[in-house]
Design a protein around this motif. Structure first.
Motif, mmCIF file in Angstrom:
data_model
loop_
_atom_site.group_PDB
_atom_site.id
_atom_site.type_symbol
_atom_site.label_atom_id
_atom_site.label_comp_id
_atom_site.label_asym_id
_atom_site.label_seq_id
_atom_site.Cartn_x
_atom_site.Cartn_y
_atom_site.Cartn_z
ATOM 1 N N TYR A 1 38.756 34.548 27.380
ATOM 2 C CA TYR A 1 39.034 35.056 28.727
ATOM 3 C C TYR A 1 37.843 35.891 29.193
ATOM 4 C CZ TYR A 1 40.049 39.557 26.500
ATOM 5 O OH TYR A 1 39.949 40.719 25.778
ATOM 6 N N THR A 2 37.786 36.174 30.490
ATOM 7 C CA THR A 2 36.697 36.967 31.070
ATOM 8 C C THR A 2 37.136 38.419 31.166
ATOM 9 O OG1 THR A 2 35.974 35.074 32.384
ATOM 10 C CG2 THR A 2 35.164 37.239 33.049
ATOM 11 N N GLN B 1 49.519 35.150 30.604
ATOM 12 C CA GLN B 1 50.225 35.516 31.825
ATOM 13 C C GLN B 1 49.676 36.832 32.374
ATOM 14 O OE1 GLN B 1 52.263 33.699 33.417
ATOM 15 N NE2 GLN B 1 53.170 35.067 34.940
ATOM 16 N N LYS C 1 46.677 37.916 31.968
ATOM 17 C CA LYS C 1 45.349 37.668 32.508
ATOM 18 C C LYS C 1 45.390 36.930 33.833
ATOM 19 C CE LYS C 1 43.232 39.849 29.421
ATOM 20 N NZ LYS C 1 42.578 41.112 29.797
ATOM 21 N N VAL C 2 46.390 36.086 34.026
ATOM 22 C CA VAL C 2 46.490 35.300 35.256
ATOM 23 C C VAL C 2 47.162 36.095 36.363
ATOM 24 C CG1 VAL C 2 47.517 33.251 36.318
ATOM 25 C CG2 VAL C 2 46.482 33.099 34.048
ATOM 26 N N GLY D 1 47.789 39.413 36.310
ATOM 27 C CA GLY D 1 47.066 40.651 36.502
ATOM 28 C C GLY D 1 47.962 41.880 36.417
ATOM 29 N N LYS E 1 40.421 40.184 41.742
ATOM 30 C CA LYS E 1 40.882 38.858 41.322
ATOM 31 C C LYS E 1 40.162 38.421 40.049
ATOM 32 C CE LYS E 1 41.175 34.040 42.905
ATOM 33 N NZ LYS E 1 40.909 33.106 44.025
ATOM 34 N N LYS E 2 38.861 38.674 39.996
ATOM 35 C CA LYS E 2 38.059 38.196 38.872
ATOM 36 C C LYS E 2 38.289 38.996 37.605
ATOM 37 C CE LYS E 2 33.298 36.944 37.664
ATOM 38 N NZ LYS E 2 31.897 36.856 38.140
ATOM 39 N N TYR E 3 38.402 40.320 37.744
ATOM 40 C CA TYR E 3 38.444 41.162 36.550
ATOM 41 C C TYR E 3 39.817 41.760 36.248
ATOM 42 C CZ TYR E 3 33.430 40.704 36.878
ATOM 43 O OH TYR E 3 32.167 40.200 36.938
ATOM 44 N N TYR E 4 40.735 41.681 37.211
ATOM 45 C CA TYR E 4 42.084 42.174 36.962
ATOM 46 C C TYR E 4 43.129 41.058 37.052
ATOM 47 C CZ TYR E 4 40.583 47.058 37.155
ATOM 48 O OH TYR E 4 39.994 48.268 36.888
ATOM 49 N N GLY E 5 42.714 39.889 37.500
ATOM 50 C CA GLY E 5 43.645 38.787 37.628
ATOM 51 C C GLY E 5 44.615 38.943 38.782
ATOM 52 N N ILE F 1 45.737 38.141 42.242
ATOM 53 C CA ILE F 1 45.515 37.136 43.278
ATOM 54 C C ILE F 1 46.237 37.600 44.539
ATOM 55 C CG2 ILE F 1 45.811 34.720 43.918
ATOM 56 C CD1 ILE F 1 45.848 34.070 40.922
#
Length: 345
Positions: A20-21, A50, A52-53, A55, A139-143, A145
């Motif tokens: 994961y990032t 979940q 990570k997606v 957030g 969105k990129k670092y905390y997930g 959306i």
């Protein structure tokens, strides 16, 4: 994602491994603990992904902006970071809101706040750009959306008007502004106030004025020989921009006052900026402070470059007829101008 199996003390165990990032933007491998059943490993992996997606649904706007600023500080120059900090302060009405819960109505309401509506279109557009970047970061670092901009009302660009006449700051208005600014905030913005004064009295460009160090002042003249722009020293705009400017006694006293203050710091050096100290003052910060002071003093806003125009206008009014006579005429101008503002000077 792969599930791995092993035998431990004669019993089968399972774990999962995935990538994961993380916050730093690096690809990181996650290796779970070992589970006694494959079903437990699959469930644990699903729960981890979940998070990570989907957030962190409870993180606030303020917490995200702090991380965003920290992330930006690794690549941006100090002067740019100063400007970023100014815009983050403008966005503070959103600080307590949960990032995942901010809606387009929240953003619309933010841009309808009186203090935000008072800003120019270009400032509001920059605010919106920074806001979008913060949401992309979340969105990129905390997930998280959350596209709150899809339905928001568009910023309305002012209708183009006829070109304005050359902007001049009237002497009476400048006097009112200066007398208010020099005592406001218990003198915390004196460097800003003295920078505005110096530009009005010398006709320097804002980039020239804010690039001045104490090495550029010899007690009689200000020497313009370089400019500090975007974290780098550069040559002035034109060859004729390399020049020296005679300074009146009042302006000298302001420079000496700032030097006395900065000299109280052990780290002080002559290479420090006259207006800003050890750190270069960003022109955007100067502009924002100037606008705030104008509003508080009841003086109409003006463009920073209008100080340069006003200086030329005042020189002509004081009797300057030829550019070649500029240094001699400045002495007459200083006497005339200071006598107008402060008769006892």
């Amino acid at each position: 994602m792969p599930i791995y199996e092993r035998k431990h003390n004669g019993k089968k165990q399972w774990c999962y491994r995935c990538y994961y990032t993380d916050f730093n933007g690096d690809r990181v491998q996650k290796h779970s603990k070992w589970f006694n059943t494959r079903k437990e490993a699959v469930a644990a992996e699903s729960a981890f992904m979940q998070i990570k997606v989907v957030g962190d649904q409870n993180v606030t706007f303020y917490e995200v902006t702090l991380k965003w600023y920290e992330f930006k500080s690794r690549t941006l120059k100090p002067s740019t970071l100063d400007t970023k900090r100014v815009y983050l302060n403008m966005l503070s009405p959103l600080n307590d809101k949960k990032m995942a819960k901010i809606t387009y109505l929240d953003i619309d309401n933010f841009f309808e706040l009186p203090q935000i509506k008072s800003y120019k279109y270009s400032t509001k557009k920059t605010l919106l750009t920074n806001l979008r970047n913060i949401f992309r970061f979340a969105k990129k670092y905390y997930g998280i959306i959350n596209d709150s901009f899809f339905k928001m009302a568009p910023l309305i660009k002012p209708v183009a008007t006829e070109a304005k006449k050359l902007e001049i700051v009237p002497k009476s208005g400048f006097k009112t502004l200066f007398e208010y600014a020099v005592t406001s905030r218990e003198g915390a913005w004196k460097d800003t106030t003295y920078a505005i004064w110096t530009m009005y009295m010398t006709g320097m460009r804002v980039s020239e004025c804010l690039s001045l160090t104490f090495e550029d002042f010899d007690g009689k003249y200000i020497h313009i020989r370089r400019q500090y722009i975007r974290g780098k020293w550069q040559t002035p705009k034109t060859k004729n921009s390399i020049r020296k400017i005679a300074v009146d006694e009042k302006t000298k006293s302001f420079i000496y006052e700032l030097k006395k203050y900065y000299s109280s710091f052990d780290e002080f050096e002559e290479s420090w900026f006259i207006f800003g100290g050890y750190r270069h003052m960003d022109p955007e910060i100067l502009r924002l402070r100037k606008n705030k002071l104008c509003a508080e003093a009841g003086v109409p806003e003006f463009n920073i470059h209008a100080l340069r125009h006003s200086h030329a206008s005042n020189l002509i009014e004081a009797g300057v007829k030829y550019v070649q006579d500029i240094e001699t005429s400045r002495a007459l101008f200083y006497t005339y101008y200071n006598g107008y503002l402060w008769p006892s000077y």
